[in-house]
Design a protein around this motif. Structure first.
Motif, PDB file in Angstrom:
ATOM      1  N   ASP A  65       0.823  -1.212   0.000  1.00 55.06           N
ATOM      2  CA  ASP A  65       0.000   0.000   0.000  1.00 55.06           C
ATOM      3  C   ASP A  65       0.855   1.260   0.000  1.00 55.06           C
ATOM      4  O   ASP A  65       1.748   1.415   0.829  1.00 55.06           O
ATOM      5  CB  ASP A  65      -0.902   0.003   1.234  1.00 55.06           C
ATOM      6  CG  ASP A  65      -1.908   1.143   1.219  1.00 55.06           C
ATOM      7  OD1 ASP A  65      -2.744   1.162   0.298  1.00 55.06           O
ATOM      8  OD2 ASP A  65      -1.855   2.000   2.124  1.00 55.06           O
ATOM      9  N   GLN A  66       0.576   2.138  -0.951  1.00 49.22           N
ATOM     10  CA  GLN A  66       1.221   3.451  -0.941  1.00 49.22           C
ATOM     11  C   GLN A  66       0.265   4.476  -0.343  1.00 49.22           C
ATOM     12  O   GLN A  66      -0.918   4.191  -0.164  1.00 49.22           O
ATOM     13  CB  GLN A  66       1.664   3.854  -2.347  1.00 49.22           C
ATOM     14  CG  GLN A  66       0.572   3.833  -3.397  1.00 49.22           C
ATOM     15  CD  GLN A  66       1.136   4.037  -4.791  1.00 49.22           C
ATOM     16  OE1 GLN A  66       1.890   4.958  -5.046  1.00 49.22           O
ATOM     17  NE2 GLN A  66       0.773   3.157  -5.714  1.00 49.22           N
ATOM     18  N   ASN A  67       0.762   5.654  -0.054  1.00 54.44           N
ATOM     19  CA  ASN A  67      -0.015   6.663   0.650  1.00 54.44           C
ATOM     20  C   ASN A  67      -0.342   7.819  -0.295  1.00 54.44           C
ATOM     21  O   ASN A  67       0.491   8.710  -0.502  1.00 54.44           O
ATOM     22  CB  ASN A  67       0.782   7.172   1.860  1.00 54.44           C
ATOM     23  CG  ASN A  67      -0.036   8.082   2.751  1.00 54.44           C
ATOM     24  OD1 ASN A  67      -0.877   8.835   2.283  1.00 54.44           O
ATOM     25  ND2 ASN A  67       0.221   8.009   4.033  1.00 54.44           N
ATOM     26  N   GLN A  85       0.185  11.439   1.084  1.00 51.94           N
ATOM     27  CA  GLN A  85       1.576  11.877   1.163  1.00 51.94           C
ATOM     28  C   GLN A  85       2.131  12.183  -0.226  1.00 51.94           C
ATOM     29  O   GLN A  85       2.894  13.140  -0.417  1.00 51.94           O
ATOM     30  CB  GLN A  85       2.425  10.808   1.845  1.00 51.94           C
ATOM     31  CG  GLN A  85       3.850  11.240   2.115  1.00 51.94           C
ATOM     32  CD  GLN A  85       4.612  10.228   2.939  1.00 51.94           C
ATOM     33  OE1 GLN A  85       4.880   9.142   2.454  1.00 51.94           O
ATOM     34  NE2 GLN A  85       4.950  10.578   4.166  1.00 51.94           N
ATOM     35  N   ARG A 142      -9.912   4.146   5.431  1.00 52.51           N
ATOM     36  CA  ARG A 142     -10.052   5.166   4.391  1.00 52.51           C
ATOM     37  C   ARG A 142     -11.519   5.387   4.114  1.00 52.51           C
ATOM     38  O   ARG A 142     -12.305   4.495   4.148  1.00 52.51           O
ATOM     39  CB  ARG A 142      -9.350   4.731   3.097  1.00 52.51           C
ATOM     40  CG  ARG A 142      -7.860   5.024   3.161  1.00 52.51           C
ATOM     41  CD  ARG A 142      -7.190   4.844   1.835  1.00 52.51           C
ATOM     42  NE  ARG A 142      -5.763   4.874   2.028  1.00 52.51           N
ATOM     43  CZ  ARG A 142      -4.900   4.261   1.254  1.00 52.51           C
ATOM     44  NH1 ARG A 142      -5.291   3.572   0.235  1.00 52.51           N
ATOM     45  NH2 ARG A 142      -3.605   4.329   1.489  1.00 52.51           N
TER      46      ARG A 142
END
Length: 344
Positions: free
Chosen positions: A297-299, A302, A344
């Motif tokens: 998982d990336q953010n 950010q 989320r």
């Protein structure tokens, strides 16, 4: 250099009167959109007292080009840009979202050319196609471009912001090899689009690790879904019928629900290791149910913030800086550390 001298030089270069530049700077109105765009263009191209000049202007307009929010990751990215209104205000930037069809290169190129005429900067994520890189190179001298999530290294962009996709692919390869175990088995890769550099780099990293450390895990197919979730399920169903020895599926992009449904319908949920990206609500459920084995998982929040900050620094500098890379971190989730429902 005085502020007046700066404005005179911009007026001369843009072919407009000093009063026109003054009207743009002090937001007095009475200037056509075309003339205003030319003043802003030459202010940027000449790089004259950028910090002083920009401080008098309206908020800078930034075009964000990305896939439709029907894709859960881009829905999260859309929300991230919306949530960063305070940061945008501090940097005197305003972002405007434009959705593109990454399978339609001519339309995407047309959109790039359109936004370049009326925006001060561009943030985009799109395939690495020469037609798009050519279009971006033509405008990058006057409109700064930041590539997001997936890079276009030949586009003239001032920065790439996003994960190290090759490293993410290597992490998936390590997990896949360990989860399948010493006996190995056939493995399938499902890409969204080969010409999206981020997808290509993930595949390269994945292949490298299996080749180096897990030779009994054999990649038998590399498929493309065209970023179509339904098609992802269809190509995997055909692969499972034709290759009964498949033990692992690495889905690089969209279509996890459809692929999981296919696996469950064929009674293979406990026999196949499946790893993908982005911890959306539906994928979180599949992870907890044991259909998915791991999620990288990336953010997006950010990533959006860093892209905005890169442009903010660019506009505040008196002198331009060369191309840069802002790699963002990523997380590994398995069933045991899956976040709660309100993640989320």
């Amino acid at each position: 250099m005085t502020n007046r001298t700066t404005l005179i030089k911009i007026a001369e270069a843009a072919g407009v009167s000093l009063s026109t530049v003054d009207r743009v700077v002090n937001r007095r109105g009475g200037v056509s959109p075309k003339a205003e765009a030319k003043v802003l263009e030459w202010a940027s191209r000449l790089n004259l007292d950028r910090k002083i000049f920009r401080s008098h202007l309206r908020n800078l307009r930034i075009a964000v080009l990305m896939q439709s929010p029907h894709n859960p990751f881009y829905q999260a990215m859309r929300d991230a840009f919306s949530d960063l209104s305070t940061t945008l205000a501090d940097l005197s930037l305003t972002c405007f979202l434009h959705y593109i069809d990454v399978t339609d290169i001519p339309a995407t190129r047309k959109k790039i050319e359109e936004v370049a005429e009326s925006y001060d900067g561009i943030i985009l994520t799109c395939p690495d196609d020469p037609r798009l890189s050519d279009a971006l190179r033509l405008i990058s001298g006057r409109v700064p471009v930041v590539t997001l999530v997936t890079d276009l290294p030949n586009s003239g962009r001032i920065a790439y912001v996003g994960p190290d996709n090759r490293q993410m692919g290597r992490v998936v390869g390590e997990l896949m090899g360990r989860f399948i175990g010493p006996g190995g088995g056939d493995v399938v890769i499902v890409l969204g689009m080969q010409r999206i550099i981020g997808h290509e780099e993930r595949e390269m990293g994945f292949r490298s690790v299996l080749r180096e450390r897990f030779p009994n895990c054999r990649i038998v197919l590399s498929l493309e879904s065209g970023e179509d979730p339904a098609r992802a399920g269809e190509v995997v169903a055909a692969a499972l019928k034709n290759h009964p020895g498949i033990r692992g599926i690495y889905n690089v992009s969209a279509g996890n629900v459809a692929i999981a449904g296919t696996i469950e319908e064929m009674g293979l949920a406990q026999e196949i290791v499946m790893i993908t990206h982005e911890l959306t609500p539906s994928r979180r459920r599949l992870l907890r149910d044991g259909v998915l084995d791991a999620i990288i998982d990336q953010n997006p929040r950010q990533e959006a913030l860093r892209a905005i900050e890169v442009l903010g620094r660019h506009f505040q500098r008196a002198e331009p800086k060369g191309s840069e890379t802002e790699h963002t971190p990523f997380d590994i989730f398995i069933r045991e550390n899956c976040p709660a429902l309100d993640f989320r």
